[in-house]
Write an enzyme that holds these catalytic residues in place. Structure first.
Site, PDB file in Angstrom:
ATOM      1  N   SER A 141       0.838  -1.197   0.000  1.00 23.81           N
ATOM      2  CA  SER A 141       0.000   0.000   0.000  1.00 23.81           C
ATOM      3  C   SER A 141       0.872   1.245   0.000  1.00 23.81           C
ATOM      4  O   SER A 141       2.000   1.236   0.498  1.00 23.81           O
ATOM      5  CB  SER A 141      -0.895   0.016   1.245  1.00 23.81           C
ATOM      6  OG  SER A 141      -1.546   1.256   1.398  1.00 23.81           O
ATOM      7  N   TYR A 154      -0.922  -0.397   9.898  1.00 27.23           N
ATOM      8  CA  TYR A 154      -1.167  -0.811   8.505  1.00 27.23           C
ATOM      9  C   TYR A 154       0.065  -0.514   7.640  1.00 27.23           C
ATOM     10  O   TYR A 154       0.498  -1.354   6.847  1.00 27.23           O
ATOM     11  CB  TYR A 154      -2.382  -0.044   7.994  1.00 27.23           C
ATOM     12  CG  TYR A 154      -2.854  -0.403   6.613  1.00 27.23           C
ATOM     13  CD1 TYR A 154      -3.529  -1.592   6.369  1.00 27.23           C
ATOM     14  CD2 TYR A 154      -2.666   0.475   5.548  1.00 27.23           C
ATOM     15  CE1 TYR A 154      -3.997  -1.904   5.095  1.00 27.23           C
ATOM     16  CE2 TYR A 154      -3.124   0.173   4.274  1.00 27.23           C
ATOM     17  CZ  TYR A 154      -3.792  -1.016   4.052  1.00 27.23           C
ATOM     18  OH  TYR A 154      -4.249  -1.313   2.801  1.00 27.23           O
ATOM     19  N   LYS A 158       2.365  -3.227   5.638  1.00 26.39           N
ATOM     20  CA  LYS A 158       2.433  -3.166   4.181  1.00 26.39           C
ATOM     21  C   LYS A 158       3.868  -2.986   3.681  1.00 26.39           C
ATOM     22  O   LYS A 158       4.234  -3.518   2.622  1.00 26.39           O
ATOM     23  CB  LYS A 158       1.539  -2.037   3.665  1.00 26.39           C
ATOM     24  CG  LYS A 158       0.054  -2.321   3.825  1.00 26.39           C
ATOM     25  CD  LYS A 158      -0.337  -3.648   3.182  1.00 26.39           C
ATOM     26  CE  LYS A 158      -1.830  -3.824   3.047  1.00 26.39           C
ATOM     27  NZ  LYS A 158      -2.200  -5.137   2.470  1.00 26.39           N
TER      28      LYS A 158
END
Length: 297
Positions: A141, A154, A158
């Site tokens: 991401s 997150y 990622k």
């Protein structure tokens, strides 16, 4: 039918981006094992694929459950005798600023995105080595590549997947296992409420999935990071600048600071082929500057 008779597993495929991935791969001829936490969602997608003439099975399991993921891969092998493609798509969000985030929320996101991808990849890795063919896609991401407010958990997960991809691509090369990353921007259940409706309308998951073919086809690259959204595709790279030699005496620390512009100058930067390129370049620079010649401060 570029993927005719290839066998693909897509995790988190009960809806959203995973469903779009499964539909695209099946449309290109692949046989699909549709994974999702929700049994009804997985079966609904698999049934939809079968209704269009594809071979598809559903399997409900958390990607963090090693035993169940082992059973999932065994089911694919029993049905079709091989696994050619794995798309690690399953994920969750637990967004908060780092100050407000609990360690449990941090660990949960790492567990699903990173460890879940490791569990699934490990489950197919030996199969791919033995058949001397495999295509693995990690879902990274822009939050990991470039950072995003409120997404430390997150983003960390990622970016870790990029590191995993880099090493597995090197280890899988002689077995024709190619490992890449997809960095999607798509309107899914995970992104609801994070963007304006106008933006969400432009970010259909179906506009990301076409990038998959390039990453899983026979002529796929390896170690690529493909950024995709709204029908636009770009490649991200982790680069290394030429840098500057500052020596090793007592003034080295100050010279790092005063030479920061030279150190960070991206003119002539490279994408290293492997991690040791950094140390090789550093040793070569030191050897070239013996006896110690330091950069002007």
């Amino acid at each position: 039918m570029q993927l005719q008779d290839r066998v693909a597993i897509v995790t988190g495929a009960g809806g959203g981006l995973g469903k779009a991935h499964a539909e695209l791969l099946a449309g290109l001829g692949a046989k699909l094992l549709v994974n999702d936490m929700n049994d009804e969602a997985a079966e609904r997608v698999a049934a939809g694929l079968r209704a269009k003439g594809a071979q598809a099975l559903a399997f409900a399991a958390s990607v963090t459950d090693e035993a169940r993921i082992g059973e999932m891969v065994a089911q694919a092998m029993s049905a079709w005798g091989r696994v050619d493609i794995l798309v690690n798509n399953a994920g969750i969000l637990r967004d908060r600023t780092f100050a407000k985030m609990t360690l449990a929320e941090f660990r949960e996101v790492i567990d699903v995105h990173l460890i879940g991808s490791v569990v699934c990849t490990k489950a197919v890795w030996e199969i791919m080595r033995e058949q001397k063919y495999g295509r693995v896609v990690m879902t990274t991401s822009s939050s990991g590549l470039f950072g995003n407010f409120g997404q430390s958990n997150y983003g960390a997960a990622k970016m870790a997947l990029v590191g995993l991809m880099q090493t597995l691509a090197l280890e899988g090369e002689k077995y024709d296992i190619r490992v890449n990353c997809l960095a999607p921007t798509a309107a899914t259940a995970m992104t609801g409420g994070l963007m304006s409706q106008d933006t969400l309308d432009r970010l259909s998951p179906e506009l990301v999935s076409p990038g998959l073919l390039a990453l899983v086809a026979e002529d796929a690259p390896t170690r690529a990071i493909l950024c995709a959204g709204a029908g636009h595709f770009a490649q991200a790279n982790i680069t290394l600048t030429s840098g500057a030699f500052v020596g090793a005496d007592n003034g080295a620390a100050e010279r790092v600071r005063t030479n920061w512009d030279r150190i960070s100058d991206r003119t002539g930067d490279i994408v290293p082929g492997y991690g040791f390129v950094q140390s090789e370049r550093e040793v070569a620079s030191a050897a070239a500057n013996e006896p110690a010649k330091v950069a002007n401060g």
